[in-house]
Motif scaffolding. Structure first.
Motif, PDB file in Angstrom:
ATOM      1  N   ALA A  74       0.886  -0.969  -0.531  1.00 19.87           N
ATOM      2  CA  ALA A  74       0.231   0.573  -0.192  1.00 19.87           C
ATOM      3  C   ALA A  74       0.707   1.378   0.259  1.00 19.87           C
ATOM      4  N   ALA A  75       2.262   1.208   1.148  1.00 20.92           N
ATOM      5  CA  ALA A  75       2.698   1.897   1.054  1.00 20.92           C
ATOM      6  C   ALA A  75       3.550   3.155  -0.440  1.00 20.92           C
ATOM      7  N   ALA A  76       4.188   1.524  -1.058  1.00 20.52           N
ATOM      8  CA  ALA A  76       4.550   1.547  -2.617  1.00 20.52           C
ATOM      9  C   ALA A  76       4.133   1.748  -3.303  1.00 20.52           C
ATOM     10  N   ALA A  77       2.767   1.478  -3.427  1.00 18.65           N
ATOM     11  CA  ALA A  77       2.010   2.118  -4.517  1.00 18.65           C
ATOM     12  C   ALA A  77       0.829   4.016  -4.524  1.00 18.65           C
ATOM     13  N   GLY A  78       1.672   4.010  -3.460  1.00 18.92           N
ATOM     14  CA  GLY A  78       0.910   5.427  -3.243  1.00 18.92           C
ATOM     15  C   GLY A  78      -0.090   5.895  -3.165  1.00 18.92           C
ATOM     16  N   GLU A  79      -0.607   7.107  -3.532  1.00 17.81           N
ATOM     17  CA  GLU A  79      -1.463   7.652  -3.912  1.00 17.81           C
ATOM     18  C   GLU A  79      -2.764   6.962  -5.277  1.00 17.81           C
ATOM     19  N   VAL A  80      -2.986   5.950  -4.917  1.00 16.26           N
ATOM     20  CA  VAL A  80      -4.209   5.475  -5.897  1.00 16.26           C
ATOM     21  C   VAL A  80      -5.566   6.161  -5.708  1.00 16.26           C
ATOM     22  N   ASP A  81      -6.349   6.328  -7.105  1.00 14.79           N
ATOM     23  CA  ASP A  81      -6.979   6.677  -6.929  1.00 14.79           C
ATOM     24  C   ASP A  81      -8.020   5.207  -7.213  1.00 14.79           C
ATOM     25  N   ILE A  82      -7.890   4.263  -7.640  1.00 16.18           N
ATOM     26  CA  ILE A  82      -8.512   2.521  -8.448  1.00 16.18           C
ATOM     27  C   ILE A  82      -7.767   1.572  -7.685  1.00 16.18           C
ATOM     28  N   LEU A  83      -8.777   1.060  -6.718  1.00 18.16           N
ATOM     29  CA  LEU A  83      -8.066  -0.323  -6.734  1.00 18.16           C
ATOM     30  C   LEU A  83      -9.010  -1.641  -6.631  1.00 18.16           C
ATOM     31  N   VAL A  84      -8.255  -2.995  -7.685  1.00 20.12           N
ATOM     32  CA  VAL A  84      -8.697  -3.892  -7.873  1.00 20.12           C
ATOM     33  C   VAL A  84      -8.586  -5.007  -6.513  1.00 20.12           C
ATOM     34  N   ASN A  85      -8.969  -5.833  -6.275  1.00 17.34           N
ATOM     35  CA  ASN A  85      -8.300  -6.708  -5.892  1.00 17.34           C
ATOM     36  C   ASN A  85      -9.166  -7.546  -6.339  1.00 17.34           C
ATOM     37  N   ASN A  86      -7.654  -8.492  -6.489  1.00 18.62           N
ATOM     38  CA  ASN A  86      -8.269  -9.018  -7.784  1.00 18.62           C
ATOM     39  C   ASN A  86      -7.269 -10.970  -6.617  1.00 18.62           C
ATOM     40  N   ALA A  87      -5.836 -10.701  -6.490  1.00 15.98           N
ATOM     41  CA  ALA A  87      -5.314 -11.435  -6.573  1.00 15.98           C
ATOM     42  C   ALA A  87      -6.663 -12.478  -5.894  1.00 15.98           C
ATOM     43  N   GLY A  88      -5.933 -13.587  -5.864  1.00 25.82           N
ATOM     44  CA  GLY A  88      -6.948 -14.914  -5.180  1.00 25.82           C
ATOM     45  C   GLY A  88      -6.047 -16.475  -5.026  1.00 25.82           C
ATOM     46  N   VAL A  89      -6.624 -16.737  -4.319  1.00 25.81           N
ATOM     47  CA  VAL A  89      -6.061 -18.214  -3.987  1.00 25.81           C
ATOM     48  C   VAL A  89      -7.194 -19.672  -4.224  1.00 25.81           C
ATOM     49  N   TYR A  90      -7.165 -20.467  -5.276  1.00 17.62           N
ATOM     50  CA  TYR A  90      -8.733 -21.538  -4.190  1.00 17.62           C
ATOM     51  C   TYR A  90      -7.952 -22.476  -4.804  1.00 17.62           C
ATOM     52  N   ALA A  91      -8.391 -23.812  -3.766  1.00 20.25           N
ATOM     53  CA  ALA A  91      -8.256 -25.143  -3.918  1.00 20.25           C
ATOM     54  C   ALA A  91      -9.885 -26.158  -2.872  1.00 20.25           C
ATOM     55  N   PHE A  92     -10.326 -26.488  -4.522  1.00 15.31           N
ATOM     56  CA  PHE A  92     -11.578 -26.928  -4.422  1.00 15.31           C
ATOM     57  C   PHE A  92     -11.318 -28.537  -3.573  1.00 15.31           C
ATOM     58  N   ILE A  93     -11.134 -28.066  -2.097  1.00 16.75           N
ATOM     59  CA  ILE A  93     -10.787 -29.927  -1.714  1.00 16.75           C
ATOM     60  C   ILE A  93     -12.417 -29.831  -0.386  1.00 16.75           C
ATOM     61  N   GLY A  94     -12.650 -31.484   0.314  1.00 20.52           N
ATOM     62  CA  GLY A  94     -13.777 -30.928   1.128  1.00 20.52           C
ATOM     63  C   GLY A  94     -13.183 -30.390   2.260  1.00 20.52           C
ATOM     64  N   THR A  95     -13.908 -29.869   3.351  1.00 23.65           N
ATOM     65  CA  THR A  95     -13.887 -29.899   4.504  1.00 23.65           C
ATOM     66  C   THR A  95     -12.747 -30.467   5.265  1.00 23.65           C
ATOM     67  N   PRO A  96     -12.229 -31.865   5.735  1.00 19.05           N
ATOM     68  CA  PRO A  96     -12.067 -32.788   6.360  1.00 19.05           C
ATOM     69  C   PRO A  96     -10.671 -32.722   5.753  1.00 19.05           C
ATOM     70  N   GLU A  97     -10.625 -32.350   4.600  1.00 21.26           N
ATOM     71  CA  GLU A  97      -9.020 -32.033   3.779  1.00 21.26           C
ATOM     72  C   GLU A  97      -8.281 -30.512   3.517  1.00 21.26           C
ATOM     73  N   THR A  98      -9.235 -29.970   4.261  1.00 27.79           N
ATOM     74  CA  THR A  98      -8.895 -28.443   4.709  1.00 27.79           C
ATOM     75  C   THR A  98      -8.474 -28.381   5.438  1.00 27.79           C
ATOM     76  N   SER A  99      -6.786 -28.302   6.086  1.00 29.66           N
ATOM     77  CA  SER A  99      -6.153 -27.910   6.964  1.00 29.66           C
ATOM     78  C   SER A  99      -5.896 -26.667   7.500  1.00 29.66           C
ATOM     79  N   ALA A 100      -6.145 -26.025   8.624  1.00 28.06           N
ATOM     80  CA  ALA A 100      -6.182 -24.171   9.779  1.00 28.06           C
ATOM     81  C   ALA A 100      -5.158 -23.815   8.965  1.00 28.06           C
ATOM     82  N   ALA A 101      -4.138 -24.337   8.339  1.00 27.82           N
ATOM     83  CA  ALA A 101      -2.813 -23.241   7.739  1.00 27.82           C
ATOM     84  C   ALA A 101      -4.110 -23.248   6.189  1.00 27.82           C
ATOM     85  N   ASP A 102      -4.280 -24.777   5.484  1.00 26.86           N
ATOM     86  CA  ASP A 102      -5.051 -24.195   4.462  1.00 26.86           C
ATOM     87  C   ASP A 102      -6.113 -22.892   4.567  1.00 26.86           C
ATOM     88  N   PHE A 103      -6.976 -22.808   5.310  1.00 28.20           N
ATOM     89  CA  PHE A 103      -7.736 -22.110   5.686  1.00 28.20           C
ATOM     90  C   PHE A 103      -7.718 -20.762   5.934  1.00 28.20           C
TER      91      PHE A 103
END
Length: 247
Positions: A74-103
């Motif tokens: 945020a500091a390196a970006a400086g004065e921002v007029d448009i913020l697009v929050n696009n970054a994402g991660v996904y794992a299509f696994i079931g709840t039992p297979e989802t570790s606390a770290a994954d969550f």
């Protein structure tokens, strides 16, 4: 074609897929783009592509799982007029297979990082009396499925935050909206589906997967002054949902 001349845009996850398409289109229309990603080599490729098209961009690497690194971004970006929050991660696994770290990783990248970026950048937008925030969510936020529950929950939280931020900052001239894509042809979907990416398209009325530029078009509309009366809305871009036939 210069709708964003004089404006600075920060696009997270801009080295591939939807984020890259958004970054290139914003630069094509005059914005100076801060390209975020994790890989400096891929970041340099996006910056070079934008430069070759006559635009302006710079790359800032940051690990969105690290709150301190998000603050540095945020500091390196400086004065921002448009913020697009696009970054994402996904794992299509079931709840039992989802570790606390994954969550925790899903929520750190998909939810906490945008929260911290908005907290760092929106107040200055409000002080200037203008600004736009566009959050890329997912149809997984509203469509139930037996896998990918952590991902869906993190995106559902983003949709609530989108409406909350629109209320929090809207009176000061900052618009906050979201785009909820259905299946899109990206490196991420290829990694999950392999050669069967096109099968995802059978789930919608158009009968095909979307392309990154099609989602970027919606993001740019929401960032543009042409959508000045739209605030607190999440636009579906999923090809149209199929209705279940009666039994």
């Amino acid at each position: 074609m210069s709708a964003f001349e004089g404006r600075t845009a920060l696009v997270t996850g801009a080295t591939a897929g939807i984020g890259r398409a958004v970054a290139v289109q914003l630069a094509d229309r005059g914005a100076e783009v801060v390209v975020h990603g994790r890989d400096p080599e891929r970041g340099a490729q996006v910056v070079q592509e934008i430069a070759e098209r006559g635009g302006r961009a710079r790359f800032v690497a940051a690990d969105l799982t690290d709150a301190a690194d998000v603050a540095r971004l945020a500091a390196a970006a400086g004065e921002v007029d448009i913020l697009v929050n696009n970054a994402g991660v996904y794992a299509f696994i079931g709840t039992p297979e989802t570790s606390a770290a994954d969550f925790d990783r899903h929520f750190a990248i998909n939810t906490r990082a945008p929260f911290l970026l908005v907290g760092a950048l929106a107040p200055a937008m409000a002080e200037r009396g203008h600004g736009v925030i566009v959050n890329v969510t997912s149809t997984a936020a509203t469509a139930v499925a037996p896998v990918g529950t952590a991902y869906g929950a993190s995106k559902a939280a983003m949709e609530l935050l989108t409406r909350s931020w629109a209320t929090e900052f809207g009176a000061a001239g900052v618009r906050v909206n979201g785009v909820s894509p259905g299946p899109v042809r990206t490196d991420g979907t290829r990694q999950i589906m392999g050669e069967h990416v096109d099968l995802l398209g059978r789930t919608n009325i158009r009968g095909r997967v979307g392309e990154p530029d099609e989602i970027a078009d919606v993001v740019l509309f929401l960032a543009d002054d042409r959508s000045s009366y739209i605030n607190g809305t999440v636009i579906l871009a999923n090809g149209g949902e199929r209705s279940a036939l009666p039994a």
